[in-house]
Design a protein around this motif. Sequence first.
Motif, PDB file in Angstrom:
ATOM      1  N   SER A  31       0.841  -1.203   0.000  1.00 31.75           N
ATOM      2  CA  SER A  31       0.000   0.000   0.000  1.00 31.75           C
ATOM      3  C   SER A  31       0.874   1.251   0.000  1.00 31.75           C
ATOM      4  CB  SER A  31      -0.931  -0.003   1.216  1.00 31.75           C
ATOM      5  OG  SER A  31      -1.798  -1.117   1.148  1.00 31.75           O
ATOM      6  N   PHE A  32       2.041   1.162   0.658  1.00 31.47           N
ATOM      7  CA  PHE A  32       2.970   2.295   0.620  1.00 31.47           C
ATOM      8  C   PHE A  32       3.473   2.522  -0.811  1.00 31.47           C
ATOM      9  CE2 PHE A  32       7.059   4.453   1.030  1.00 31.47           C
ATOM     10  CZ  PHE A  32       6.749   5.462   1.923  1.00 31.47           C
ATOM     11  N   ALA A  33       3.782   1.429  -1.505  1.00 34.39           N
ATOM     12  CA  ALA A  33       4.227   1.553  -2.904  1.00 34.39           C
ATOM     13  C   ALA A  33       3.124   2.183  -3.757  1.00 34.39           C
ATOM     14  CB  ALA A  33       4.607   0.181  -3.449  1.00 34.39           C
ATOM     15  N   TYR A  34       1.874   1.881  -3.419  1.00 32.33           N
ATOM     16  CA  TYR A  34       0.764   2.481  -4.143  1.00 32.33           C
ATOM     17  C   TYR A  34       0.712   4.004  -3.891  1.00 32.33           C
ATOM     18  CZ  TYR A  34      -3.774   3.067  -6.305  1.00 32.33           C
ATOM     19  OH  TYR A  34      -4.785   3.480  -7.133  1.00 32.33           O
ATOM     20  N   VAL A  35       0.935   4.393  -2.656  1.00 32.14           N
ATOM     21  CA  VAL A  35       0.965   5.834  -2.346  1.00 32.14           C
ATOM     22  C   VAL A  35       2.092   6.511  -3.126  1.00 32.14           C
ATOM     23  CG1 VAL A  35       1.234   7.592  -0.556  1.00 32.14           C
ATOM     24  CG2 VAL A  35       0.041   5.468  -0.028  1.00 32.14           C
ATOM     25  N   GLU A  36       3.243   5.855  -3.181  1.00 38.79           N
ATOM     26  CA  GLU A  36       4.380   6.430  -3.921  1.00 38.79           C
ATOM     27  C   GLU A  36       4.005   6.695  -5.377  1.00 38.79           C
ATOM     28  OE1 GLU A  36       8.666   5.055  -2.457  1.00 38.79           O
ATOM     29  OE2 GLU A  36       7.401   3.350  -2.923  1.00 38.79           O
ATOM     30  N   GLN A  37       3.276   5.753  -5.957  1.00 37.40           N
ATOM     31  CA  GLN A  37       2.917   5.876  -7.373  1.00 37.40           C
ATOM     32  C   GLN A  37       1.768   6.838  -7.607  1.00 37.40           C
ATOM     33  OE1 GLN A  37       2.210   2.043  -9.244  1.00 37.40           O
ATOM     34  NE2 GLN A  37       4.059   2.490 -10.411  1.00 37.40           N
ATOM     35  N   HIS A  38       0.739   6.756  -6.744  1.00 37.57           N
ATOM     36  CA  HIS A  38      -0.518   7.434  -7.053  1.00 37.57           C
ATOM     37  C   HIS A  38      -0.869   8.586  -6.109  1.00 37.57           C
ATOM     38  CE1 HIS A  38      -1.479   4.231  -9.949  1.00 37.57           C
ATOM     39  NE2 HIS A  38      -0.943   3.421  -9.073  1.00 37.57           N
ATOM     40  N   GLY A  39      -0.147   8.705  -5.003  1.00 40.79           N
ATOM     41  CA  GLY A  39      -0.445   9.797  -4.075  1.00 40.79           C
ATOM     42  C   GLY A  39      -1.749   9.636  -3.334  1.00 40.79           C
ATOM     43  N   GLU A  40      -2.274   8.413  -3.294  1.00 41.82           N
ATOM     44  CA  GLU A  40      -3.496   8.179  -2.513  1.00 41.82           C
ATOM     45  C   GLU A  40      -3.494   6.777  -1.906  1.00 41.82           C
ATOM     46  OE1 GLU A  40      -6.711   7.044  -5.918  1.00 41.82           O
ATOM     47  OE2 GLU A  40      -6.212   9.190  -5.766  1.00 41.82           O
ATOM     48  N   TYR A  48       3.712  12.463   9.874  1.00 45.07           N
ATOM     49  CA  TYR A  48       4.461  11.283   9.416  1.00 45.07           C
ATOM     50  C   TYR A  48       5.332  11.686   8.238  1.00 45.07           C
ATOM     51  CZ  TYR A  48       0.769   8.830  12.028  1.00 45.07           C
ATOM     52  OH  TYR A  48      -0.100   8.406  13.000  1.00 45.07           O
ATOM     53  N   PRO A  49       6.563  12.159   8.494  1.00 41.67           N
ATOM     54  CA  PRO A  49       7.361  12.742   7.413  1.00 41.67           C
ATOM     55  C   PRO A  49       7.651  11.773   6.263  1.00 41.67           C
ATOM     56  CG  PRO A  49       8.676  12.466   9.422  1.00 41.67           C
ATOM     57  CD  PRO A  49       7.250  12.234   9.805  1.00 41.67           C
ATOM     58  N   VAL A  50       7.801  10.482   6.577  1.00 37.90           N
ATOM     59  CA  VAL A  50       8.108   9.523   5.510  1.00 37.90           C
ATOM     60  C   VAL A  50       6.919   9.427   4.543  1.00 37.90           C
ATOM     61  CG1 VAL A  50       8.691   7.116   5.003  1.00 37.90           C
ATOM     62  CG2 VAL A  50       9.687   8.243   7.009  1.00 37.90           C
ATOM     63  N   LEU A  51       5.725   9.418   5.100  1.00 40.06           N
ATOM     64  CA  LEU A  51       4.513   9.370   4.274  1.00 40.06           C
ATOM     65  C   LEU A  51       4.290  10.703   3.559  1.00 40.06           C
ATOM     66  CD1 LEU A  51       1.913   7.945   3.386  1.00 40.06           C
ATOM     67  CD2 LEU A  51       0.864   8.667   5.539  1.00 40.06           C
ATOM     68  N   LYS A  52       4.466  11.778   4.306  1.00 42.56           N
ATOM     69  CA  LYS A  52       4.249  13.117   3.736  1.00 42.56           C
ATOM     70  C   LYS A  52       5.149  13.341   2.523  1.00 42.56           C
ATOM     71  CE  LYS A  52       3.913  17.939   5.256  1.00 42.56           C
ATOM     72  NZ  LYS A  52       4.169  18.874   6.367  1.00 42.56           N
ATOM     73  N   ASP A  53       6.382  12.862   2.639  1.00 43.50           N
ATOM     74  CA  ASP A  53       7.354  13.039   1.564  1.00 43.50           C
ATOM     75  C   ASP A  53       6.898  12.349   0.273  1.00 43.50           C
ATOM     76  OD1 ASP A  53      10.174  13.850   0.792  1.00 43.50           O
ATOM     77  OD2 ASP A  53      10.303  11.701   0.437  1.00 43.50           O
ATOM     78  N   VAL A  54       6.438  11.101   0.364  1.00 38.71           N
ATOM     79  CA  VAL A  54       6.030  10.408  -0.867  1.00 38.71           C
ATOM     80  C   VAL A  54       4.717  10.962  -1.399  1.00 38.71           C
ATOM     81  CG1 VAL A  54       7.353   8.309  -0.407  1.00 38.71           C
ATOM     82  CG2 VAL A  54       4.975   8.429   0.338  1.00 38.71           C
ATOM     83  N   LEU A  55       3.825  11.399  -0.509  1.00 37.84           N
ATOM     84  CA  LEU A  55       2.576  12.030  -0.961  1.00 37.84           C
ATOM     85  C   LEU A  55       2.892  13.285  -1.769  1.00 37.84           C
ATOM     86  CD1 LEU A  55       0.263  11.798   2.192  1.00 37.84           C
ATOM     87  CD2 LEU A  55      -0.231  10.831  -0.064  1.00 37.84           C
ATOM     88  N   THR A  56       3.788  14.100  -1.231  1.00 36.10           N
ATOM     89  CA  THR A  56       4.144  15.354  -1.891  1.00 36.10           C
ATOM     90  C   THR A  56       4.772  15.076  -3.256  1.00 36.10           C
ATOM     91  OG1 THR A  56       4.584  16.288   0.283  1.00 36.10           O
ATOM     92  CG2 THR A  56       5.412  17.518  -1.606  1.00 36.10           C
ATOM     93  N   LYS A  57       5.712  14.110  -3.293  1.00 33.33           N
ATOM     94  CA  LYS A  57       6.374  13.792  -4.557  1.00 33.33           C
ATOM     95  C   LYS A  57       5.393  13.257  -5.589  1.00 33.33           C
ATOM     96  CE  LYS A  57      11.034  13.041  -2.777  1.00 33.33           C
ATOM     97  NZ  LYS A  57      11.876  12.072  -2.077  1.00 33.33           N
ATOM     98  N   ALA A  58       4.507  12.351  -5.162  1.00 33.39           N
ATOM     99  CA  ALA A  58       3.546  11.759  -6.108  1.00 33.39           C
ATOM    100  C   ALA A  58       2.621  12.825  -6.671  1.00 33.39           C
ATOM    101  CB  ALA A  58       2.748  10.656  -5.421  1.00 33.39           C
ATOM    102  N   ARG A  59       2.188  13.738  -5.818  1.00 33.18           N
ATOM    103  CA  ARG A  59       1.248  14.780  -6.273  1.00 33.18           C
ATOM    104  C   ARG A  59       1.944  15.796  -7.163  1.00 33.18           C
ATOM    105  NH1 ARG A  59      -1.917  14.839  -0.458  1.00 33.18           N
ATOM    106  NH2 ARG A  59      -2.990  12.862  -0.842  1.00 33.18           N
ATOM    107  N   THR A  60       3.214  16.056  -6.879  1.00 28.86           N
ATOM    108  CA  THR A  60       3.971  16.984  -7.723  1.00 28.86           C
ATOM    109  C   THR A  60       4.147  16.397  -9.118  1.00 28.86           C
ATOM    110  OG1 THR A  60       5.172  17.666  -5.752  1.00 28.86           O
ATOM    111  CG2 THR A  60       6.088  18.348  -7.856  1.00 28.86           C
ATOM    112  N   GLU A  61       4.439  15.077  -9.154  1.00 25.76           N
ATOM    113  CA  GLU A  61       4.645  14.423 -10.452  1.00 25.76           C
ATOM    114  C   GLU A  61       3.380  14.373 -11.283  1.00 25.76           C
ATOM    115  OE1 GLU A  61       6.409  10.647  -9.538  1.00 25.76           O
ATOM    116  OE2 GLU A  61       8.238  11.613  -8.836  1.00 25.76           O
ATOM    117  N   GLN A  62       2.241  14.312 -10.592  1.00 26.26           N
ATOM    118  CA  GLN A  62       0.972  14.213 -11.324  1.00 26.26           C
ATOM    119  C   GLN A  62       0.567  15.534 -11.977  1.00 26.26           C
ATOM    120  OE1 GLN A  62      -1.677  12.501  -8.470  1.00 26.26           O
ATOM    121  NE2 GLN A  62      -0.888  10.440  -8.765  1.00 26.26           N
ATOM    122  N   ARG A  63       1.177  16.638 -11.485  1.00 24.53           N
ATOM    123  CA  ARG A  63       0.800  17.953 -12.038  1.00 24.53           C
ATOM    124  C   ARG A  63       1.298  18.145 -13.463  1.00 24.53           C
ATOM    125  NH1 ARG A  63       1.991  20.989  -6.618  1.00 24.53           N
ATOM    126  NH2 ARG A  63       0.152  20.248  -5.556  1.00 24.53           N
TER     127      ARG A  63
END
Lengths: 202, 202
Positions: free
Chosen positions: B88-97, B187-202
């Motif tokens: 599920s973490f890998a899914y967050v990395e890819q999709h930001g959700e 949760y900085p580890v989670l926040k970091d991948v959420l931010t990256k995934a959402r930035t990439e989607q833009r």
Amino acid sequence: MNRRWLMWAALIGGAFIASAWTAGESESLARQPAAKGSLVEFNEDGSIKQPAGFRKWVFLGAPVTPNDMNEGEASFPEFHNTYMDPESFAYVEQHGEYRDGTVIVKELTSVGSKVQPSGNGYFQGGFTGLEVSIKDGKRFAEEPGNWAYFSFGHKYPLKTGASRNKVASCNSCHDQNATNFVFSDVYPVLKDVLTKARTEQR
Amino acid sequence: MNRRWLMWAALIGGAFIASAWTAGESESLARQPAAKGSLVEFNEDGSIKQPAGFRKWVFLGAPVTPNDMNEGEASFPEFHNTYMDPESFAYVEQHGEYRDGTVIVKELTSVGSKVQPSGNGYFQGGFTGLEVSIKDGKRFAEEPGNWAYFSFGHKYPLKTGASRNKVASCNSCHDQNATNFVFSDVYPVLKDVLTKARTEQR
């Protein structure tokens, strides 16, 4: 879609076969199997590059030494998220000791807030620092316990390479105050497997 | 030795391919792939058993709400070591959700000490509690965000099974105060991948 999954699975399966093959070879060389491949990359001058992927290693514990409890100048500001590479952790689980090649990463984060809906406390903010310790009998034969300590700094942007710290700055404290050079008493995940492994060995 | 290793590696690699293939098949059934197999085992009455192996999942962050900063009665005493299952973490990395089937585990530890050679602060002691949240659109269709919350208690020995908490006791606070039901800000580890995934989607 199935085809993409299969391709990844085949790639990972292949990598697994390759790494297992390598592990089999190196394991026969020493009683304590060394880390496969390079978990941490060394430069020619003995400094190290930033380790990659450690946020998916095994979490050990997270002490917090906030600046506001240390007259504004904590030695390690502020949270220390601490990880061990998974294979060395598996070795601890089995043998109750640290194998040659063990890498421990301490990632520092700021205190982001002190009040949240869950109560008053200390809550992690952003990443601020990175430190690494490595046990290596060949490379660090002269270091107490064969442990060497590296810091990429306590402020972003981090250094891209880190030289080994002098014995007095890290190792002597770990030598005198920790158990087998690791502060396992404050890392419950590590302490738990150490205790279990040692109990089983009796 | 090499040959035996290779055989095992091939077997495991093959099993991996097979399971990835199966996952690929189920993925076509829904936009968000559900967790493979059962990360958390459910009893017939809808309660859950203690999840296994979560200390090797992906660490997200570790807030501390010490009793001595909460008039002796913290809601979640005291450290909260928080993990997400790796897929599920890998899914967050890819999709930001958060995908259907995401499991987040919060393991509580005591404050073991407040002074160590690294300074004054809060240092983890022993394990004291265990809580789990699960996002499941089928099982928890009526829960806000499809997240359900379970507690094995805040004191050892933990309960062996945990029933779902009422919406008011956990979900309503997560609904009102967190982002998409998860307190990712701490949760900085989670926040970091959420931010990256959402930035990439833009």
